[in-house]
Design a protein around this motif. Structure first.
Motif, PDB file in Angstrom:
ATOM      1  N   TYR A 121       0.819  -1.215   0.000  1.00 43.64           N
ATOM      2  CA  TYR A 121       0.000   0.000   0.000  1.00 43.64           C
ATOM      3  C   TYR A 121       0.854   1.266   0.000  1.00 43.64           C
ATOM      4  CZ  TYR A 121      -3.501  -3.462   1.303  1.00 43.64           C
ATOM      5  OH  TYR A 121      -4.310  -4.571   1.317  1.00 43.64           O
ATOM      6  N   ALA A 122       2.017   1.215   0.654  1.00 39.97           N
ATOM      7  CA  ALA A 122       2.908   2.376   0.648  1.00 39.97           C
ATOM      8  C   ALA A 122       3.354   2.686  -0.771  1.00 39.97           C
ATOM      9  CB  ALA A 122       4.115   2.120   1.553  1.00 39.97           C
ATOM     10  N   ALA A 123       3.757   1.647  -1.505  1.00 40.74           N
ATOM     11  CA  ALA A 123       4.182   1.842  -2.894  1.00 40.74           C
ATOM     12  C   ALA A 123       3.003   2.246  -3.768  1.00 40.74           C
ATOM     13  CB  ALA A 123       4.828   0.562  -3.431  1.00 40.74           C
ATOM     14  N   ALA A 124       1.828   1.678  -3.499  1.00 43.85           N
ATOM     15  CA  ALA A 124       0.642   1.982  -4.313  1.00 43.85           C
ATOM     16  C   ALA A 124       0.262   3.447  -4.202  1.00 43.85           C
ATOM     17  CB  ALA A 124      -0.528   1.104  -3.875  1.00 43.85           C
ATOM     18  N   ASN A 125       0.240   3.970  -2.986  1.00 44.26           N
ATOM     19  CA  ASN A 125      -0.155   5.360  -2.795  1.00 44.26           C
ATOM     20  C   ASN A 125       0.847   6.317  -3.432  1.00 44.26           C
ATOM     21  OD1 ASN A 125      -0.283   7.959  -0.700  1.00 44.26           O
ATOM     22  ND2 ASN A 125      -2.254   7.048  -1.154  1.00 44.26           N
ATOM     23  N   MET A 126       2.130   5.992  -3.320  1.00 37.83           N
ATOM     24  CA  MET A 126       3.170   6.844  -3.896  1.00 37.83           C
ATOM     25  C   MET A 126       3.099   6.856  -5.420  1.00 37.83           C
ATOM     26  SD  MET A 126       6.332   6.496  -5.564  1.00 37.83           S
ATOM     27  CE  MET A 126       7.121   4.979  -5.012  1.00 37.83           C
ATOM     28  N   GLN A 162      -4.290   3.255  -4.226  1.00 39.23           N
ATOM     29  CA  GLN A 162      -3.486   3.904  -5.258  1.00 39.23           C
ATOM     30  C   GLN A 162      -4.156   5.134  -5.856  1.00 39.23           C
ATOM     31  OE1 GLN A 162      -2.590   1.485  -8.803  1.00 39.23           O
ATOM     32  NE2 GLN A 162      -0.493   2.236  -8.680  1.00 39.23           N
ATOM     33  N   TRP A 163      -5.495   5.130  -5.950  1.00 36.97           N
ATOM     34  CA  TRP A 163      -6.159   6.215  -6.661  1.00 36.97           C
ATOM     35  C   TRP A 163      -7.076   7.064  -5.798  1.00 36.97           C
ATOM     36  CZ3 TRP A 163      -3.340   6.871 -10.540  1.00 36.97           C
ATOM     37  CH2 TRP A 163      -2.823   5.806 -11.268  1.00 36.97           C
ATOM     38  N   VAL A 164      -7.834   6.466  -4.872  1.00 34.22           N
ATOM     39  CA  VAL A 164      -8.791   7.244  -4.087  1.00 34.22           C
ATOM     40  C   VAL A 164      -8.081   8.162  -3.090  1.00 34.22           C
ATOM     41  CG1 VAL A 164     -10.693   7.134  -2.435  1.00 34.22           C
ATOM     42  CG2 VAL A 164     -10.623   5.533  -4.362  1.00 34.22           C
ATOM     43  N   ALA A 165      -7.094   7.634  -2.379  1.00 38.68           N
ATOM     44  CA  ALA A 165      -6.378   8.454  -1.396  1.00 38.68           C
ATOM     45  C   ALA A 165      -5.679   9.651  -2.045  1.00 38.68           C
ATOM     46  CB  ALA A 165      -5.378   7.600  -0.616  1.00 38.68           C
ATOM     47  N   PRO A 166      -4.937   9.466  -3.147  1.00 35.61           N
ATOM     48  CA  PRO A 166      -4.330  10.643  -3.793  1.00 35.61           C
ATOM     49  C   PRO A 166      -5.361  11.634  -4.318  1.00 35.61           C
ATOM     50  CG  PRO A 166      -3.225   8.642  -4.511  1.00 35.61           C
ATOM     51  CD  PRO A 166      -4.435   8.210  -3.737  1.00 35.61           C
ATOM     52  N   LEU A 167      -6.506  11.130  -4.788  1.00 34.37           N
ATOM     53  CA  LEU A 167      -7.546  12.046  -5.264  1.00 34.37           C
ATOM     54  C   LEU A 167      -8.029  12.950  -4.147  1.00 34.37           C
ATOM     55  CD1 LEU A 167      -9.850  10.062  -7.730  1.00 34.37           C
ATOM     56  CD2 LEU A 167      -8.638  12.204  -8.177  1.00 34.37           C
ATOM     57  N   ALA A 168      -8.206  12.376  -2.949  1.00 25.46           N
ATOM     58  CA  ALA A 168      -8.688  13.171  -1.815  1.00 25.46           C
ATOM     59  C   ALA A 168      -7.681  14.237  -1.412  1.00 25.46           C
ATOM     60  CB  ALA A 168      -8.983  12.255  -0.626  1.00 25.46           C
ATOM     61  N   SER A 169      -6.384  13.884  -1.420  1.00 32.36           N
ATOM     62  CA  SER A 169      -5.374  14.835  -0.949  1.00 32.36           C
ATOM     63  C   SER A 169      -4.928  15.810  -2.031  1.00 32.36           C
ATOM     64  CB  SER A 169      -4.149  14.071  -0.403  1.00 32.36           C
ATOM     65  OG  SER A 169      -3.586  13.245  -1.397  1.00 32.36           O
ATOM     66  N   GLU A 170      -5.030  15.425  -3.302  1.00 28.67           N
ATOM     67  CA  GLU A 170      -4.546  16.285  -4.379  1.00 28.67           C
ATOM     68  C   GLU A 170      -5.654  17.031  -5.108  1.00 28.67           C
ATOM     69  OE1 GLU A 170      -1.661  14.866  -7.061  1.00 28.67           O
ATOM     70  OE2 GLU A 170      -0.663  13.580  -5.614  1.00 28.67           O
ATOM     71  N   ALA A 171      -6.910  16.675  -4.858  1.00 29.21           N
ATOM     72  CA  ALA A 171      -8.010  17.347  -5.549  1.00 29.21           C
ATOM     73  C   ALA A 171      -7.987  18.865  -5.378  1.00 29.21           C
ATOM     74  CB  ALA A 171      -9.350  16.774  -5.077  1.00 29.21           C
ATOM     75  N   PRO A 172      -7.733  19.400  -4.166  1.00 24.31           N
ATOM     76  CA  PRO A 172      -7.698  20.863  -4.043  1.00 24.31           C
ATOM     77  C   PRO A 172      -6.658  21.500  -4.955  1.00 24.31           C
ATOM     78  CG  PRO A 172      -7.869  19.854  -1.885  1.00 24.31           C
ATOM     79  CD  PRO A 172      -7.623  18.740  -2.853  1.00 24.31           C
ATOM     80  N   GLU A 173      -5.472  20.906  -5.022  1.00 17.63           N
ATOM     81  CA  GLU A 173      -4.433  21.453  -5.888  1.00 17.63           C
ATOM     82  C   GLU A 173      -4.869  21.404  -7.345  1.00 17.63           C
ATOM     83  OE1 GLU A 173       0.356  21.218  -5.984  1.00 17.63           O
ATOM     84  OE2 GLU A 173      -0.696  19.307  -5.838  1.00 17.63           O
ATOM     85  N   PHE A 174      -5.474  20.288  -7.755  1.00 19.79           N
ATOM     86  CA  PHE A 174      -5.969  20.168  -9.130  1.00 19.79           C
ATOM     87  C   PHE A 174      -7.028  21.227  -9.423  1.00 19.79           C
ATOM     88  CE2 PHE A 174      -5.069  15.349  -9.821  1.00 19.79           C
ATOM     89  CZ  PHE A 174      -3.715  15.623  -9.818  1.00 19.79           C
ATOM     90  N   ILE A 175      -7.981  21.353  -8.505  1.00 21.82           N
ATOM     91  CA  ILE A 175      -9.092  22.280  -8.725  1.00 21.82           C
ATOM     92  C   ILE A 175      -8.592  23.714  -8.831  1.00 21.82           C
ATOM     93  CG2 ILE A 175     -11.177  23.256  -7.681  1.00 21.82           C
ATOM     94  CD1 ILE A 175     -11.691  20.439  -6.493  1.00 21.82           C
ATOM     95  N   ILE A 176      -7.691  24.106  -7.932  1.00 28.14           N
ATOM     96  CA  ILE A 176      -7.159  25.463  -7.961  1.00 28.14           C
ATOM     97  C   ILE A 176      -6.390  25.715  -9.255  1.00 28.14           C
ATOM     98  CG2 ILE A 176      -5.479  27.017  -6.873  1.00 28.14           C
ATOM     99  CD1 ILE A 176      -6.312  25.771  -4.172  1.00 28.14           C
ATOM    100  N   ALA A 177      -5.565  24.749  -9.668  1.00 25.81           N
ATOM    101  CA  ALA A 177      -4.797  24.905 -10.909  1.00 25.81           C
ATOM    102  C   ALA A 177      -5.721  25.010 -12.116  1.00 25.81           C
ATOM    103  CB  ALA A 177      -3.829  23.736 -11.080  1.00 25.81           C
TER     104      ALA A 177
END
Length: 434
Positions: free
Chosen positions: A123-128, A277-292
């Motif tokens: 899971y560590a490798a998957a999230n990264m 791999q996909w849901v966790a990064p979406l939750a943490s990176e969505a604000p950055e994506f949306i702002i960009a």
């Protein structure tokens, strides 16, 4: 060298609208609406965790994921507004870490837990790998496509190429060398602590190089502007309060969110590896994506894509480098092991990174480049087998080599950029313009 108008982790996008244009009434309304919504999103998770309430894994995944999502927005706004008070190297060092706290908290939980529970290593490798591929394969092309549309809508400029800033060559150079080093991981089948040390040093040197450039006063929008225009004392107290609030929410929600992704996947009959791999990064990176994306739609696409390039440098250095250290601290060995599937994932991520770099070496992001990145990103989802992943990695590598051949005149200046005292003027090597 001129420092880009953003920090290296999640760079505050500089806009053409000054923060001082907000009236006190508008400022209050924006703050109440924006921060209030984030507090409401985070509240259920805080109540559940502090009261000891148990919930079904799927429900917990939604509740705690919403809290991480809300905290990410608060951190993004506060990090941008903090540039009013913090400048130079201190801003780079502090804001880079603050902006990626939600993503790091989730991934480091997996790595730390893996030290005592080998089942969590994957899971560590998957999230990264998921966060890295999501940023480059989805974030970069979407911002470019939206940015080209925004230039046409706002500035009446038609075209199929998004020009990057000259200062982006420095970041691309750092990313290129980090991307080359990343191939050591799938080759050795592990991420060793010494590799983490190299990546930490490389990020530190990157932050130092940026800190040596000129610093411009940021111009902010929305919630960031509302915070930035507060009187000095009120602004600093507000920033401290927001940082403490967001950090507390992340610390409260990160562990149960990461755990619920694994358990929720089992309950839903979905591969928990893919959820992590996909849901966790979406939750943490969505604000950055949306702002960009918002800034790209407003015609400021060059700064928006610069934000995501910088975030990629952060992920490929600090995030990757921290994993073996967390694994070791959690009771594991000094090397985070990678099994066959994880080697494929890291290899695929590394080749995708090289393709992304090769396509923008000339400081031009073409529309067709965006479609290539997006298309190959989407293809990976139906391609789940070992053979298919290896073939896809080869496709990435072949297209990357073709793009490097196309932009070969820019390769040496890019490799030299991290070590040059000043950026080399385009006129000295721009004999080949794609």
């Amino acid at each position: 060298m001129t420092r880009p108008d953003t920090d290296p982790g999640s760079r505050a996008v500089v806009t053409t609208t000054s923060a001082v244009e907000l009236s006190p009434r508008d400022r209050t309304r924006v703050l109440i609406r924006s921060i209030g919504l984030c507090v409401l999103l985070a509240a259920p998770a805080v109540v559940m965790r502090l009261s000891g309430l148990e919930a079904e894994p799927v429900v917990a995944m939604i509740v705690y994921g919403g809290a991480v999502f809300a905290a990410s927005f608060v951190l993004a706004w506060a990090a941008e507004a903090a540039q009013v008070d913090i400048s130079g190297g201190l801003a780079i060092a502090i804001l880079a870490l603050i902006a990626v706290l939600p993503e790091y908290a989730v991934d480091l939980y997996y790595a730390y837990t893996a030290g005592s529970d080998p089942g969590y290593v994957q899971y560590a490798a998957a999230n990264m790998t998921g966060s890295n591929r999501l940023l480059l394969g989805l974030g970069w092309p979407v911002v470019v496509l939206v940015g080209l549309w925004g230039l046409k809508r706002v500035h009446q400029r038609r075209g199929h190429v998004l020009p990057l800033d000259a200062g982006n060559r420095l970041e691309i150079g750092f990313l290129l060398l980090a991307g080359i080093f990343a191939f050591v991981m799938p080759i050795t089948g592990q991420i060793h602590v010494w590799m983490g040390g190299v990546l930490f040093f490389w990020f530190g040197y990157y932050a130092y190089r940026l800190s040596r450039g000129a610093v411009e006063e940021p111009k902010l929008r929305g919630a960031s502007a509302a915070i930035g225009t507060l009187p000095q004392t009120a602004r600093r107290r507000t920033l401290i309060g927001l940082f403490v609030f967001a950090a507390a929410v992340v610390l409260i929600a990160a562990e149960p969110f990461a755990h619920s992704l694994v358990e929720g996947g089992k309950d839903l009959g979905v591969d928990e590896f893919l959820l992590v791999q996909w849901v966790a990064p979406l939750a943490s990176e969505a604000p950055e994506f949306i702002i960009a994306i918002m800034f790209a739609a407003r015609g400021n696409a060059t700064a928006a894509i610069g934000t995501l390039i910088s975030a990629k440098v952060n992920q490929w250095t600090l995030l990757v480098g921290s994993l073996p250290m967390a694994y070791w601290a959690g009771g594991g060995s000094p090397a985070l092991p990678l099994d066959g599937r994880q080697v494929e994932e890291v290899l695929l991520t590394a080749t995708q990174t090289m393709l992304g770099i090769a396509l923008i070496l000339g400081l031009h992001f073409h529309r067709w480049s965006a479609w290539i990145l997006l298309g190959l990103f989407l293809v990976q989802f139906p391609v789940t087998g070992t053979h298919g992943r290896i073939v896809l990695s080869i496709v990435y590598a072949v297209v990357a080599l073709a793009a490097l051949a196309w932009n070969y005149r820019h390769l040496v200046p890019t490799l030299r950029a991290p070590f040059a005292r000043e950026l080399i003027p385009e006129s000295e090597y721009a004999g080949h313009q794609p």
